[in-house]
Design an enzyme around this catalytic site. Sequence first.
Site, PDB file in Angstrom:
ATOM      1  CB  ILE C  73      15.001  32.371  19.310  1.00 55.96           C
ATOM      2  CG1 ILE C  73      16.629  32.721  18.741  1.00 55.96           C
ATOM      3  CG2 ILE C  73      14.404  33.237  19.653  1.00 55.96           C
ATOM      4  CD1 ILE C  73      17.686  32.856  20.386  1.00 55.96           C
ATOM      5  N   GLY C  74      13.391  29.722  18.727  1.00 50.93           N
ATOM      6  CA  GLY C  74      11.291  30.197  18.936  1.00 50.93           C
ATOM      7  C   GLY C  74      10.223  30.638  18.701  1.00 50.93           C
ATOM      8  CB  CYS C 137       6.364  27.916  11.740  1.00 46.61           C
ATOM      9  SG  CYS C 137       7.141  30.034  11.466  1.00 46.61           S
ATOM     10  CG  ASN C 199      14.686  30.217   7.803  1.00 46.48           C
ATOM     11  OD1 ASN C 199      14.514  30.681   8.781  1.00 46.48           O
ATOM     12  ND2 ASN C 199      13.221  30.950   8.130  1.00 46.48           N
ATOM     13  N   GLY C 224      24.896  30.579   9.686  1.00 44.27           N
ATOM     14  CA  GLY C 224      26.266  31.685   9.716  1.00 44.27           C
ATOM     15  C   GLY C 224      27.519  30.624   8.521  1.00 44.27           C
TER      16      GLY C 224
HETATM   17  C1  LIG Z   1      19.134  34.052  16.445  1.00 46.32           C
HETATM   18  C2  LIG Z   1      18.377  33.856  15.412  1.00 46.32           C
HETATM   19  C3  LIG Z   1      17.163  33.828  14.952  1.00 46.32           C
HETATM   20  C4  LIG Z   1      16.401  34.238  13.812  1.00 46.32           C
HETATM   21  N1  LIG Z   1      14.981  34.277  13.947  1.00 46.32           N
HETATM   22  C5  LIG Z   1      14.522  34.328  12.593  1.00 46.32           C
HETATM   23  C6  LIG Z   1      13.428  35.067  12.344  1.00 46.32           C
HETATM   24  O1  LIG Z   1      12.722  35.650  13.805  1.00 46.32           O
HETATM   25  N2  LIG Z   1      12.428  34.769  11.054  1.00 46.32           N
HETATM   26  C7  LIG Z   1      12.802  34.535  10.530  1.00 46.32           C
HETATM   27  O2  LIG Z   1      12.493  34.277   9.196  1.00 46.32           O
HETATM   28  N3  LIG Z   1      14.712  33.573  10.187  1.00 46.32           N
HETATM   29  C8  LIG Z   1      14.876  34.103  11.254  1.00 46.32           C
HETATM   30  N4  LIG Z   1      16.299  33.927  11.460  1.00 46.32           N
HETATM   31  C9  LIG Z   1      17.025  33.146  10.278  1.00 46.32           C
HETATM   32  C10 LIG Z   1      17.797  33.996   9.547  1.00 46.32           C
HETATM   33  O3  LIG Z   1      17.355  34.859   8.725  1.00 46.32           O
HETATM   34  C11 LIG Z   1      18.214  33.508   8.125  1.00 46.32           C
HETATM   35  O4  LIG Z   1      17.455  33.406   7.369  1.00 46.32           O
HETATM   36  C12 LIG Z   1      19.668  32.605   8.774  1.00 46.32           C
HETATM   37  O5  LIG Z   1      20.430  32.420   9.927  1.00 46.32           O
HETATM   38  C13 LIG Z   1      20.796  32.095   7.206  1.00 46.32           C
HETATM   39  O6  LIG Z   1      21.616  33.332   7.793  1.00 46.32           O
HETATM   40  P1  LIG Z   1      22.805  33.908   8.556  1.00 46.32           P
HETATM   41  O7  LIG Z   1      23.672  32.271   7.631  1.00 46.32           O
HETATM   42  O8  LIG Z   1      23.098  34.869   7.305  1.00 46.32           O
HETATM   43  O9  LIG Z   1      22.243  33.953   9.919  1.00 46.32           O
HETATM   44  C14 LIG Z   1      17.354  33.412  12.429  1.00 46.32           C
HETATM   45  C15 LIG Z   1      18.783  33.141  12.710  1.00 46.32           C
HETATM   46  C16 LIG Z   1      19.671  33.084  13.430  1.00 46.32           C
HETATM   47  C17 LIG Z   1      20.974  32.927  13.579  1.00 46.32           C
END
Ligand SMILES: Cc1cc2nc3c(=O)[nH]c(=O)nc-3n(C[C@H](O)[C@H](O)[C@H](O)COP(=O)(O)O)c2cc1C
Lengths: 266, 266, 322, 322
Positions: C73-74, C137, C199, C224
Amino acid sequence: MTPSPTAAGVFALPLASTADIAAGTSWLRFRPPPDTACEPGQFFMLSTVAPSPVAYLGRPFSIGDVRDGEWFFMLRALGRGTAWLRTLELGTMMRLVGPLGVGFARDESKVHRMIAGGIGLAPFLFLARRLRTEQPEAAIELYYGERDARSHIELTADEKELFDTVERFTDDGSLGIAGSVVDGLENRWAEPEVAWYGCGPQPMLRAAAAKLEEHDVDSAQFAFEERMACGFGVCQACIVPNRYPPPRYHLLCTEGPVLEIGKVAW
Amino acid sequence: MTPSPTAAGVFALPLASTADIAAGTSWLRFRPPPDTACEPGQFFMLSTVAPSPVAYLGRPFSIGDVRDGEWFFMLRALGRGTAWLRTLELGTMMRLVGPLGVGFARDESKVHRMIAGGIGLAPFLFLARRLRTEQPEAAIELYYGERDARSHIELTADEKELFDTVERFTDDGSLGIAGSVVDGLENRWAEPEVAWYGCGPQPMLRAAAAKLEEHDVDSAQFAFEERMACGFGVCQACIVPNRYPPPRYHLLCTEGPVLEIGKVAW
Amino acid sequence: MSSARLTATCGPITFQNPVLAASGTFGYGSEFEHFFPVASLGGFVTKTLFVEPRDGNPAPRVAETSTGMINSIGLANVGWEAFVKEKVPDLKATVGAAKMLVNIAGNSPDEYRAIAARVEGDRERIGCAGIEVNVSCPNVKEGGTNIGCDRDQFQAAVRGVRQETSLPIFVKLSPNVTDVVPFAGCAMDEGAEGVSLINTLYGMQIDVEKRRPVLGTGSGGLSGPAILPVGVYWTYKVRAAFPDLPILGIGGIATWRDALQYLLAGAQAIQVGTAAFVNPLACVEIIAGLERYCSQRETTITELSGAAHREGRLAEPATWTG
Amino acid sequence: MSSARLTATCGPITFQNPVLAASGTFGYGSEFEHFFPVASLGGFVTKTLFVEPRDGNPAPRVAETSTGMINSIGLANVGWEAFVKEKVPDLKATVGAAKMLVNIAGNSPDEYRAIAARVEGDRERIGCAGIEVNVSCPNVKEGGTNIGCDRDQFQAAVRGVRQETSLPIFVKLSPNVTDVVPFAGCAMDEGAEGVSLINTLYGMQIDVEKRRPVLGTGSGGLSGPAILPVGVYWTYKVRAAFPDLPILGIGGIATWRDALQYLLAGAQAIQVGTAAFVNPLACVEIIAGLERYCSQRETTITELSGAAHREGRLAEPATWTG
Ligand SMILES: Cc1cc2nc3c(=O)[nH]c(=O)nc-3n(C[C@H](O)[C@H](O)[C@H](O)COP(=O)(O)O)c2cc1C
Ligand SMILES: Cc1cc2nc3c(=O)[nH]c(=O)nc-3n(C[C@H](O)[C@H](O)[C@H](O)COP(=O)(O)OP(=O)(O)OC[C@H]3O[C@@H](n4cnc5c(N)ncnc54)[C@H](O)[C@@H]3O)c2cc1C
Ligand SMILES: Cc1cc2nc3c(=O)[nH]c(=O)nc-3n(C[C@H](O)[C@H](O)[C@H](O)COP(=O)(O)OP(=O)(O)OC[C@H]3O[C@@H](n4cnc5c(N)ncnc54)[C@H](O)[C@@H]3O)c2cc1C
Ligand SMILES: Cc1cc2nc3c(=O)[nH]c(=O)nc-3n(C[C@H](O)[C@H](O)[C@H](O)COP(=O)(O)O)c2cc1C
Ligand code: FES
Ligand code: FES
C-alpha cells in the site's frame, strides 16, 4: 435515481444452486434473509466460511440478479480462486460480505445502452430489471461481446425480455456479429438522450471511453475492476488513478465500482 | 509369520463411503487398485489431493480392515485434522500414502489376546481376520475399553465372528464392565501361550506393559502413536525413546508403529 | 461491554478486552460500523499517519499467497491535518469505549519527532489513549535503509517521539531483523511503555505468465495466518527477555485460539489485521471465544498472559532446527 | 531422463533438471524409491551431516501450522563415518544420474572445517557433485549464537570449508537476518560457487489447552507453502545484487508454478522439502509441469532463470509496505 450505498452485512449462507451458462461460467444462487436491499452495480465479497486453501481472501462479484428475493451471481472461472469457487458443492457455507460499493445511477433517459465485454455482462441483467420497473417507457439496449460462441452466455427468454435490443458480437464471428462491440457501435455513439453503461475488460472500456469522448458524450458510467483485499474501504488496495487529483487515486470499492468515466485517468 | 514391509505407493482415490459407528467415529472406505497388499498394523498417511486449509500435513491411520479388496479406516475425530476428515463429502479425492511401517508379527500361539483402548481398536479387526485364516485353531480375544457407551464402537455380527471372546469395558460402567481393561484383566496376565497385542492411549499401554513385566511376560507387540510429518522415514519426527541405546530413538514410522514393548524406554 | 475476565492491562492502558484492530486494516473505523459496533473492541489502532498526506504506491498493491497476502500500500494516508479535521470526529464516536491508539511514522527520525509533536498538540481533541510508532519505514534521506531494521535510526526515532509526548508509546517492531529482542530492549530503554509485534515480513510473488513481480513495487509485506508462528515466536522471546514490558501481539490472528497463543506466549493484548478483510466479524468471534475459554476455565486474560513461560518446561527456545 | 530444455546449470554443476530434493526432507534416498525413481531428479541433497552422530531433540519435534509446519528435529544424523559406510553405497545407486550434494554443518567454524576435510577425503568414494553448507546452527562454544546469523562466524565457517575442499560449495543461507544479501556476498567473496536459500524461519506454536509450547524444544523452523513469498523475495534480492552468483531456491515449493516463481526471481534450480511429506510425488509433478511450460512456450530453464528482472519494471523492491 442515484443509489445511496445500502448498509452492508456479513451473511453466512449455503450455496443454494449453481447452473452452467457458458464455458467456465455459472450462476450461483443464494437465499438471503428477507429485506436485504441491493442496487445494480453493487458487489459482494465471496468466500467460504471454512478457510480455503486455494483462495484465502474473498473475491468480488457483482450482484448479477435479484429474483424472488434470491441473489444470483454470474461467475466466470478466470484464475485460481474463481476456478475453485465453481467447483463448490451445493450446500457449502459461504460468506457474503455486502452489498458493497456504489452502483449505477439511474437517471431518466430515453435510451439506456449497456455495453458488456465477456463477464462484464454480470451487472446488466439486474440493472435492466430495475430500469424496466422504474422507467417503463425507456428503451433498454444491450451490446454484448465475447471471444467466441463457447463463451457466449445465452440469455433465457425471461432475461431477453428485459431488453428492447440485444446485439451480440464475437471476436471470431462464431456467433452474432463478427468483431468487437466498440467497432459494432460505429454510428451510434453520437445518438442523443442515451444513458451509457459499460462493463468489461480494461482495453474495451478504454476504447469505448475514447469513442464517447470523440463524440462529445460527457457522461457514461463504467463498472471497473481492481484487485481487492477487503472490498469495504479499509485496505487501500483497489486504487484507480483519478483524472483530477488530489487525491491521486479513487478507492474503487467505496467510490465505485461504478465511476463516471470522466473521473478516471486512463 | 513376520510381516515384511510391503512396498508403499501414493494412491489418489475418491472417498467411496463413510459410516458412523460411534460418537465422533466413522469408517472410511476406499477402492484401491487390485493386488495392493497390506499387513495388519501397517498404516497410511491420509490427506486430500486438493491442499487442505485445515490440515496441511497428512494424518496417520491404521489399516482398519480389508474386505473384498477394499480398504477401511476407522477414524475418530480428536482434533482439528480428524474432525475435518470426518466432514469430507463422498467422492472427495484423497491421497493415501502407504501401506507404511511394520505391522504385527503373527507367530503361532494358542491364544491371541488384543487389548484396545478407545480408537486403539482400529488395527485389531484386520489382525483378527488374518489370524482367523492363518491359525484357525487359535483363540482370538479382544479386551476393549472406552470412556463411555457413547464412544463405544459396536461390532457387527460379522466382526464379532472374528473373535472367540470380546470383553467390553467402560470407565463409567455405562456399557460392559466398569473400569479399565488393564484392571479387568487382573488374573489373566500370567496365562501361558498368549500372544499379546496392544493399542491405545499411552497411559493404558504403560500400565499394561507394567503388568506384563510384573508377570514376567517378555514379549508383547504394541502399536504406538507419535506425531508424524511424513510417515515414511525421512523427516525424523516420530521418535520413541529406545530402551537400549544407541541409537537413542526408534523411528516409529519405519521401525514401528508396532514395537516389541521391551524395546521402548517408557 | 466485555466481562471483567477479559480486561487487558498493558502498562498504563487498560483495554476492556484484549482484542484490538490493527493499523492499516480497519481504516478510520466507520467502515466496520455496518458489521459490528467498533466500540466493543478492546482498542483501535489508526492507519499510520504522517504529517503530510501520502498517495501510496501504484497498483497492484496486493497479492494473495498461501493463507496470507502481500501488500505494498505504501502507507497511503490523509496526513495529520485532514485526519484531525475530517476523520477524528467520526472516529471518536465510533471508537467509544474502545481505546484509540494513533499510529504514526515518518521518513526520518526528525519526521517521527514532528508527527509526535502534532499528536501531543492535538491529544485532547483526538482523545487517544496512546501512540503506536510504526518503524517499518525506509529513511528516505539515508537511501532507504529501513528505520525499524537499523538500531541507530530506530533509537533516534523512538527517542524523538518520547521527547515530544507524554502519551503512552507502543513501538511496533519489524520481524525483518536478525533479533527482535534488542529492538524491544532499546524501545524500553528509550522510555516506551510497550511494544507491538510483529509488522509484516518481506515477501514477493511472481506472475508466472507475465514473468514479473505481481505487485507494482515488486515486493511487499507478508501478513495473514501464514506468519502466525513467527509472531508467536518473537512474542515469546521478547517476554522471556523483558518480563515486565507490555506486548501487543500481532500477526496472522484469525481465531480465538490464535489470539490465545499470543497471550500465552506473553502478550497482554493482541491485534487483528488481515483476517478482518476475509471475515469482518473476526474480532467479534475472537472476543466471544476468549470469553468462553476464560469462563469455562475460570481464568482471566491477566492470568493467561505469559502462562506458557510458567510451565518451566524449556530453558530457551531452540536455535537448532532442521 | 528430462528433456534438454530442463537442463539447469548452477556454476560448475549441471543438473539434468532444476528440481532437487532438499536437505533433511528426503532421508538417504531409498525411502523415496517406492514412490518414484530418485535418479530422475535434478539433484539430491543429503540430511545435514556432522562428524559425530547426533540424536537430535526430544519429542514432539513437529507441529503443523497454517499451510506449513515447524520442526525441531535438531539435525539428528548418523555422523560422517556411518554415513559413508552404511548409507553411501545405497545412496549412490539410488541417486544415479541426479547429482548428489552433501550437506554439512558443525558447532563451530572449526567443526565446519573438520567435516569439510572428511568430505574431501572421501569424495571419490561418495561420488558427490558438491557440498551444501548448512549454517543454521548455533555455535555451542559461543553460547548459541546462530552461525548463519552472525557475519564473522559465517565468514569463518565458509572460509574453513573452502580451505579444505575443492568441491563446489553452496552455502545455505538463513532468512533470520536483517538482510540476506550481504551473507550471499560474503559467501561469494569467500569463494563459494553459489548459495541455497532459504532455510526455515523461526517459529513457535503454543498448545492452548496445555498452555505451553507444542515442540519439545519450544520453538522450531517454519517451512512449507506459508514461507514461499519470503524465499522468492530473497532470491530476487540476491540475484539483483549478484547477477552471476548461482542460486538454489528453496522454501514452500509445492507446485511447478511455485518452482517457476523462484526461477523467474533468479534461481538456477530449486529444492523441494516439506511438500514431499504431504505428496511424495511433488517433485515428479513439478518436473512434469516445468517440462510442459517450457515446451509450450518454447523456452528453457536457462532462459527463464532471472527473467523477472529483465522486464525492467521495478527499480528496487519496495522497503515500504503497510
Ligand atoms: C493492507 C495492509 C495495510 C497495513 N497498513 C499498516 C499501516 O499503515 N501501519 C502499520 O503499522 N501496519 C500496517 N499493516 C500491518 C498490520 O497492522 C499487521 O501488523 C500485519 O498485517 C500483521 O498482522 P495480520 O497478519 O493480522 O494482518 C498493514 C497490513 C496490511 C495487510
Ligand atoms: C467490483 C468487481 C465486480 C466483479 N464482478 C464479477 C462478476 O460478477 N463475475 C465474475 O465472474 N467476475 C467478477 N469480477 C472479477 C472477479 O472478481 C475476478 O475474476 C476474480 O477476483 C479473479 O480471481 P481468481 O483467483 O480466479 O484470479 P487470479 O488471477 O488467480 O487471482 C489472483 C488475484 O488477482 C485478483 N484478480 C484477478 N483478476 C481480477 C479482476 N478481474 N478483478 C479483481 N481482482 C482480480 C484476485 O482477487 C486475486 O487476489 C469482479 C471484480 C470486481 C472488482
Ligand atoms: C501409526 C498411527 C496409526 C493411527 N491410526 C489411527 C486410526 O486408525 N484411527 C484413528 O482415528 N486415529 C489413528 N491414529 C491417530 C491419529 O493419527 C490422530 O488422532 C491424528 O493425527 C490427530 O490429528 P488431529 O489433527 O485431529 O489432532 P490435533 O491434535 O488437532 O493435531 C495436531 C497435530 O498433532 C498430531 N497428533 C495429534 N494427536 C496425535 C496422535 N494420537 N498420533 C499422532 N499424531 C497426533 C497431528 O498429526 C497434528 O500434526 C494413528 C496414529 C498413528 C501414529
Ligand atoms: C523436518 C525438516 C528437517 C530439515 N532438516 C534440514 C537439514 O538437516 N539441513 C538443512 O540444511 N535443512 C533442513 N531443513 C530445511 C529444508 O531443507 C528447507 O530449507 C526448508 O524446509 C524450506 O523448504 P520447504 O518449505 O520446501 O520445506 C529441514 C526441514 C524440515 C521441514
Ligand atoms: S478493497 Fe480494500 S480498500 Fe478497496
Ligand atoms: S514420520 Fe517422518 S520419519 Fe517418521
